[in-house]
Design a protein around this motif. Structure first.
Motif, PDB file in Angstrom:
ATOM      1  N   LYS A 237       0.818  -1.214   0.000  1.00 13.45           N
ATOM      2  CA  LYS A 237       0.000   0.000   0.000  1.00 13.45           C
ATOM      3  C   LYS A 237       0.854   1.267   0.000  1.00 13.45           C
ATOM      4  N   GLU A 238       2.102   1.141   0.488  1.00 14.13           N
ATOM      5  CA  GLU A 238       2.979   2.311   0.492  1.00 14.13           C
ATOM      6  C   GLU A 238       3.393   2.717  -0.923  1.00 14.13           C
ATOM      7  N   ASN A 239       3.138   1.871  -1.910  1.00 15.28           N
ATOM      8  CA  ASN A 239       3.401   2.248  -3.305  1.00 15.28           C
ATOM      9  C   ASN A 239       2.433   3.314  -3.796  1.00 15.28           C
ATOM     10  N   ALA A 240       1.348   3.527  -3.051  1.00 15.55           N
ATOM     11  CA  ALA A 240       0.263   4.394  -3.522  1.00 15.55           C
ATOM     12  C   ALA A 240       0.643   5.867  -3.521  1.00 15.55           C
ATOM     13  N   ASP A 241       0.134   6.582  -4.509  1.00 13.80           N
ATOM     14  CA  ASP A 241       0.233   8.045  -4.529  1.00 13.80           C
ATOM     15  C   ASP A 241      -0.858   8.665  -3.663  1.00 13.80           C
ATOM     16  N   ILE A 242      -1.986   7.954  -3.526  1.00 15.51           N
ATOM     17  CA  ILE A 242      -3.091   8.412  -2.676  1.00 15.51           C
ATOM     18  C   ILE A 242      -3.587   7.248  -1.831  1.00 15.51           C
ATOM     19  N   MET A 243      -3.782   7.493  -0.541  1.00 15.28           N
ATOM     20  CA  MET A 243      -4.462   6.557   0.352  1.00 15.28           C
ATOM     21  C   MET A 243      -5.904   7.061   0.485  1.00 15.28           C
ATOM     22  N   PHE A 244      -6.842   6.285  -0.008  1.00 13.72           N
ATOM     23  CA  PHE A 244      -8.236   6.717  -0.120  1.00 13.72           C
ATOM     24  C   PHE A 244      -9.075   5.974   0.914  1.00 13.72           C
ATOM     25  N   ASP A 245      -9.694   6.712   1.839  1.00 14.08           N
ATOM     26  CA  ASP A 245     -10.543   6.099   2.873  1.00 14.08           C
ATOM     27  C   ASP A 245     -11.959   5.915   2.312  1.00 14.08           C
ATOM     28  N   SER A 246     -12.348   4.648   2.110  1.00 16.29           N
ATOM     29  CA  SER A 246     -13.655   4.367   1.515  1.00 16.29           C
ATOM     30  C   SER A 246     -14.734   4.071   2.559  1.00 16.29           C
ATOM     31  N   SER A 247     -14.427   4.313   3.824  1.00 11.21           N
ATOM     32  CA  SER A 247     -15.478   4.156   4.827  1.00 11.21           C
ATOM     33  C   SER A 247     -16.420   5.358   4.741  1.00 11.21           C
ATOM     34  N   LEU A 248     -17.652   5.145   5.140  1.00 12.15           N
ATOM     35  CA  LEU A 248     -18.637   6.216   5.239  1.00 12.15           C
ATOM     36  C   LEU A 248     -19.155   6.214   6.666  1.00 12.15           C
ATOM     37  N   ALA A 249     -19.471   7.366   7.184  1.00 13.15           N
ATOM     38  CA  ALA A 249     -19.990   7.427   8.552  1.00 13.15           C
ATOM     39  C   ALA A 249     -21.260   6.596   8.713  1.00 13.15           C
ATOM     40  N   LEU A 250     -21.999   6.423   7.610  1.00 12.48           N
ATOM     41  CA  LEU A 250     -23.259   5.676   7.673  1.00 12.48           C
ATOM     42  C   LEU A 250     -23.099   4.176   7.415  1.00 12.48           C
ATOM     43  N   SER A 251     -21.879   3.715   7.108  1.00 16.74           N
ATOM     44  CA  SER A 251     -21.685   2.332   6.660  1.00 16.74           C
ATOM     45  C   SER A 251     -22.301   1.302   7.598  1.00 16.74           C
ATOM     46  N   ALA A 252     -21.920   1.351   8.870  1.00 18.11           N
ATOM     47  CA  ALA A 252     -22.422   0.350   9.817  1.00 18.11           C
ATOM     48  C   ALA A 252     -23.933   0.467   9.989  1.00 18.11           C
ATOM     49  N   SER A 253     -24.437   1.690   9.976  1.00 24.04           N
ATOM     50  CA  SER A 253     -25.868   1.924  10.189  1.00 24.04           C
ATOM     51  C   SER A 253     -26.723   1.339   9.069  1.00 24.04           C
ATOM     52  N   VAL A 254     -26.287   1.532   7.809  1.00 23.91           N
ATOM     53  CA  VAL A 254     -27.101   1.033   6.693  1.00 23.91           C
ATOM     54  C   VAL A 254     -26.937  -0.476   6.525  1.00 23.91           C
ATOM     55  N   LEU A 255     -25.801  -1.016   6.939  1.00 21.77           N
ATOM     56  CA  LEU A 255     -25.596  -2.463   6.862  1.00 21.77           C
ATOM     57  C   LEU A 255     -26.337  -3.211   7.974  1.00 21.77           C
ATOM     58  N   LYS A 256     -26.571  -2.524   9.101  1.00 16.84           N
ATOM     59  CA  LYS A 256     -27.149  -3.178  10.271  1.00 16.84           C
ATOM     60  C   LYS A 256     -28.438  -3.958   9.987  1.00 16.84           C
ATOM     61  N   PRO A 257     -29.451  -3.383   9.324  1.00 17.68           N
ATOM     62  CA  PRO A 257     -30.691  -4.149   9.097  1.00 17.68           C
ATOM     63  C   PRO A 257     -30.490  -5.400   8.245  1.00 17.68           C
ATOM     64  N   PHE A 258     -29.454  -5.399   7.411  1.00 17.44           N
ATOM     65  CA  PHE A 258     -29.187  -6.541   6.543  1.00 17.44           C
ATOM     66  C   PHE A 258     -28.342  -7.600   7.249  1.00 17.44           C
ATOM     67  N   VAL A 259     -27.317  -7.162   7.963  1.00 20.52           N
ATOM     68  CA  VAL A 259     -26.325  -8.103   8.468  1.00 20.52           C
ATOM     69  C   VAL A 259     -26.722  -8.743   9.797  1.00 20.52           C
ATOM     70  N   VAL A 260     -27.488  -8.048  10.629  1.00 23.27           N
ATOM     71  CA  VAL A 260     -27.848  -8.610  11.936  1.00 23.27           C
ATOM     72  C   VAL A 260     -28.613  -9.932  11.798  1.00 23.27           C
ATOM     73  N   PRO A 261     -29.665 -10.004  10.984  1.00 21.97           N
ATOM     74  CA  PRO A 261     -30.364 -11.300  10.857  1.00 21.97           C
ATOM     75  C   PRO A 261     -29.456 -12.413  10.334  1.00 21.97           C
ATOM     76  N   LEU A 262     -28.521 -12.077   9.467  1.00 23.70           N
ATOM     77  CA  LEU A 262     -27.609 -13.088   8.920  1.00 23.70           C
ATOM     78  C   LEU A 262     -26.642 -13.586   9.985  1.00 23.70           C
ATOM     79  N   LEU A 263     -26.126 -12.675  10.799  1.00 24.06           N
ATOM     80  CA  LEU A 263     -25.194 -13.069  11.857  1.00 24.06           C
ATOM     81  C   LEU A 263     -25.896 -13.820  12.976  1.00 24.06           C
ATOM     82  N   GLU A 264     -27.148 -13.482  13.233  1.00 23.75           N
ATOM     83  CA  GLU A 264     -27.884 -14.150  14.312  1.00 23.75           C
ATOM     84  C   GLU A 264     -28.190 -15.608  13.994  1.00 23.75           C
ATOM     85  N   GLU A 265     -28.063 -15.987  12.710  1.00 22.34           N
ATOM     86  CA  GLU A 265     -28.272 -17.392  12.341  1.00 22.34           C
ATOM     87  C   GLU A 265     -27.073 -18.271  12.701  1.00 22.34           C
TER      88      GLU A 265
END
Length: 310
Positions: A237-265
């Motif tokens: 990764k140190e070869n990169a000219d740009i380190m790009f942060d692709s996280s979004l503040a909403l990431s966990a929140s929008v994934l929550k309704p989808f991923v919780v039922p899957l993990l609870e199985e």
């Protein structure tokens, strides 16, 4: 780092505005990256874009392409997956245990890639191959002809794009490393949601929605994926000219309704990371997908993105 309190308050007060704000901040990152690429294009026509699984490479690459086209620079995005060699068990790379190492960069036809990079920089015609995953073979029948004009660019995206075996022969190419690089923490600085969990949740939801695979399937593969990242992706990764942060503040929140039922199985005690993620999500407000813009990076993982069939 994202603050748990700010995320939860924003979702409770105005979820639509919060989603728009997150998308606008991401658009600014895309704009900055596109401008740096545009400024560099006299040195090389090639952009190499890498990052670990679940980082949003495909959508980010296509968003950068869109912005460059808006700037008047014809740009093409190509997945490095198309340069996989036709699978041959006799020659496939293997790990120390003797199993096929599907994370290895040596599944790629490095010689052909480097040949194509050189030809594109000279303005010559290439035929971009097409890899058929169902048959584990590369097809020349569906190869796509491509030639770059004087000011045109080509973005090659894939997990191994910044590996020395590629960058070493293309030192002038513009290089980006994309990953979810921000945790969610509480007011005392305690970790609530690790950045690697964002990528894992993205994969779990995407595998379920697009492949019909359950969370146990994704988690079973995850340690090997992480091993591949440690060996073949993070060291470069140190070869990169740009380190790009692709996280979004909403990431966990929008994934929550989808991923919780899957993990609870998943049976308790089988995968500790699943239980850690569920505990973290208990503290995070969910965000309904209806607030997510059509072209948001988040849609790459929950569906409904115009980039899905690219």
């Amino acid at each position: 780092m994202y603050a748990l309190k700010q995320i939860n308050e924003a979702i409770r007060s105005d979820p639509a505005a919060f989603a728009r704000e997150c998308d606008a901040l991401f658009a600014k990152k895309v704009e900055a990256a596109a401008q740096k690429i545009a400024d560099h294009r006299a040195q090389s026509h090639i952009i190499l874009l890498s990052g670990p699984s679940g980082s949003g490479k495909t959508t980010t690459a296509l968003k950068i392409e869109e912005r460059l086209v808006e700037m008047g620079i014809e740009t093409h995005t190509i997945s490095l997956d198309n340069y996989f060699k036709t699978f041959d068990p006799d020659t496939a790379p293997r790990n120390r245990e003797g199993a096929v190492d599907y994370e290895s960069p040596f599944f790629l036809d490095i010689d052909l890639l480097n040949q194509h990079f050189a030809m594109l920089d000279r303005g010559e015609l290439i035929h971009v191959p097409k890899y058929e995953f169902a048959r584990q073979m590369r097809s020349d029948i569906f190869a796509r002809p491509m030639r770059l004009g004087k000011d045109d660019l080509a973005i090659f995206e894939g997990i191994h794009a910044l590996n020395d075996i590629i960058v070493g022969k293309n030192p002038k190419a513009f290089k980006l490393y994309i990953a979810a690089r921000s945790d969610i923490r509480d007011e005392d600085g305690a970790l609530i949601f690790d950045k690697s969990w964002i990528r894992l949740c993205r994969r779990i939801v995407r595998d379920f929605k697009f492949r019909g695979s359950d969370a146990a399937f994704t988690l079973k593969l995850w340690e090997n994926v992480r091993r591949g990242e440690r060996l073949y992706i993070s060291p470069y990764k140190e070869n990169a000219d740009i380190m790009f942060d692709s996280s979004l503040a909403l990431s966990a929140s929008v994934l929550k309704p989808f991923v919780v039922p899957l993990l609870e199985e998943i049976p308790k005690g089988k995968y500790r990371v699943a239980e850690d993620i569920l505990r973290g999500l208990e503290k995070i407000e969910p965000l309904d997908e209806k607030y997510i813009p059509a072209k948001s990076l988040a849609r790459e993982f929950i569906g409904g993105s115009p980039y899905d069939n690219h």
